[in-house]
Design an enzyme around this catalytic site. Sequence first.
Site, mmCIF file in Angstrom:
data_model
loop_
_atom_site.group_PDB
_atom_site.id
_atom_site.type_symbol
_atom_site.label_atom_id
_atom_site.label_comp_id
_atom_site.label_asym_id
_atom_site.label_seq_id
_atom_site.Cartn_x
_atom_site.Cartn_y
_atom_site.Cartn_z
ATOM 1 C CG HIS A 1 -3.749 -9.141 -1.346
ATOM 2 N ND1 HIS A 1 -3.092 -8.367 -0.419
ATOM 3 C CD2 HIS A 1 -3.413 -10.417 -1.052
ATOM 4 C CE1 HIS A 1 -2.389 -9.146 0.395
ATOM 5 N NE2 HIS A 1 -2.559 -10.387 0.028
ATOM 6 C CB ALA A 10 -0.938 -0.004 1.206
HETATM 7 P P1 CNA Z 1 0.331 -1.662 5.203
HETATM 8 O O1 CNA Z 1 0.293 -2.759 6.185
HETATM 9 O O2 CNA Z 1 -0.636 -0.546 5.339
HETATM 10 O O3 CNA Z 1 1.817 -1.087 5.223
HETATM 11 C C1 CNA Z 1 2.199 -0.017 4.426
HETATM 12 C C2 CNA Z 1 3.649 0.285 4.725
HETATM 13 O O4 CNA Z 1 4.090 1.233 3.767
HETATM 14 C C3 CNA Z 1 3.900 0.862 6.105
HETATM 15 O O5 CNA Z 1 4.915 0.111 6.726
HETATM 16 C C4 CNA Z 1 4.361 2.318 5.834
HETATM 17 O O6 CNA Z 1 5.406 2.711 6.680
HETATM 18 C C5 CNA Z 1 4.868 2.223 4.427
HETATM 19 N N1 CNA Z 1 4.694 3.431 3.638
HETATM 20 C C6 CNA Z 1 3.567 4.167 3.493
HETATM 21 N N2 CNA Z 1 3.758 5.149 2.598
HETATM 22 C C7 CNA Z 1 5.051 5.029 2.191
HETATM 23 C C8 CNA Z 1 5.854 5.756 1.267
HETATM 24 N N3 CNA Z 1 5.378 6.779 0.598
HETATM 25 N N4 CNA Z 1 7.152 5.368 1.100
HETATM 26 C C9 CNA Z 1 7.651 4.310 1.799
HETATM 27 N N5 CNA Z 1 6.923 3.590 2.662
HETATM 28 C C10 CNA Z 1 5.641 3.943 2.858
HETATM 29 O O7 CNA Z 1 0.161 -2.216 3.717
HETATM 30 P P2 CNA Z 1 0.624 -3.620 3.111
HETATM 31 O O8 CNA Z 1 0.542 -3.460 1.639
HETATM 32 O O9 CNA Z 1 1.858 -4.119 3.706
HETATM 33 O O10 CNA Z 1 -0.559 -4.554 3.600
HETATM 34 C C11 CNA Z 1 -1.170 -5.348 2.746
HETATM 35 C C12 CNA Z 1 -2.638 -4.956 2.487
HETATM 36 C C13 CNA Z 1 -2.936 -3.499 2.356
HETATM 37 C C14 CNA Z 1 -2.966 -5.518 1.158
HETATM 38 O O11 CNA Z 1 -3.928 -6.496 1.307
HETATM 39 C C15 CNA Z 1 -3.507 -4.380 0.300
HETATM 40 O O12 CNA Z 1 -4.553 -4.817 -0.517
HETATM 41 C C16 CNA Z 1 -3.979 -3.390 1.255
HETATM 42 N N6 CNA Z 1 -4.123 -2.002 0.765
HETATM 43 C C17 CNA Z 1 -3.972 -1.684 -0.544
HETATM 44 C C18 CNA Z 1 -4.114 -0.382 -0.973
HETATM 45 C C19 CNA Z 1 -3.959 -0.063 -2.453
HETATM 46 O O13 CNA Z 1 -4.256 -0.891 -3.282
HETATM 47 N N7 CNA Z 1 -3.457 1.117 -2.770
HETATM 48 C C20 CNA Z 1 -4.401 0.624 -0.052
HETATM 49 C C21 CNA Z 1 -4.562 0.266 1.303
HETATM 50 C C22 CNA Z 1 -4.412 -1.046 1.696
#
Ligand code: CNA
Length: 239
Positions: free
Chosen positions: A122, A25
């Site tokens: 996913h 994400a």
């Molecule tokens: P998470 O658990 O929310 O972790 C996100 C990580 O990214 C965190 O550790 C943050 O510190 C880091 N982070 C955030 N912004 C930045 C940036 N700009 N630069 C560097 N690091 C950053 O998300 P994961 O993807 O690990 O968890 C998996 C889930 C979240 C999946 O099932 C996704 O489907 C789900 N998700 C997806 C979206 C999307 O499609 N855009 C949005 C929100 C959640």
Amino acid sequence: MSMDQIEKLKQWISESKRIVFFGGAGVSTESGIPDFRSVDGLYNQKFEYPPEEIISHSFFLRDPAYFYRFYREKMLPLGFEPNITHRVLARLEQEGRLSAVVTQNIDGLHQKAGSQTVYELHGSVLRNYCQRCRKFHSAEFVKNAPGIPRCACGGIVKPDVVLYEEGLDQDTIEKSVTAIYHADLLIVGGTSLTVYPAAGLLRYYRGNRLVLINRDETPYDHQADLVIHDSLGKVFSQL
Ligand code: CNA
């Protein structure tokens, strides 16, 4: 982030032909889509039920109306544009350096930026199917439907997104494992690496150039050959 770290990453990229990017994400936060676990992420907001429960298979069956209220408001990222990270990854693929993007994201932004080989662990909000007749429906259809989106046949339409309690698509897993196994450089970015089985795919990497770029620490930091705790946008705008 130091210049030494950037220089090392640039050099590794220039020496690679089978880069795999494994992301989450955090790749899309700089496009304006919130992640789950940052301080301003979805999991730190207050809802009637924990988000993990709402976006589970059993909740979808039990209360699709509530599921869709939440999903439309919080999980259907329409109208967003790829950012520098998506675009640089697409460029690396065009240059013949990157073999695949493996993503946990469901927003379709890698493809929108031009990436061809994207394994969506996913699923994607852009694909939606009637549970009765399997007809395809667009994300706009789901967004604009009143209440629970229903197909002309009367069936409930479900996003092709992996909910909690659901398994991942086997073919997507196999292709992701193969790409990671053969990668000469594995760049992991924007993921908390806490969601399984996705995070477990990293163990298939056989090389000695594992790069982790994330704002927060992750449980895999100690296994990486290069760790950059900074925003992906800052790093990728220098590549
Ligand atoms: P998470 O658990 O929310 O972790 C996100 C990580 O990214 C965190 O550790 C943050 O510190 C880091 N982070 C955030 N912004 C930045 C940036 N700009 N630069 C560097 N690091 C950053 O998300 P994961 O993807 O690990 O968890 C998996 C889930 C979240 C999946 O099932 C996704 O489907 C789900 N998700 C997806 C979206 C999307 O499609 N855009 C949005 C929100 C959640």
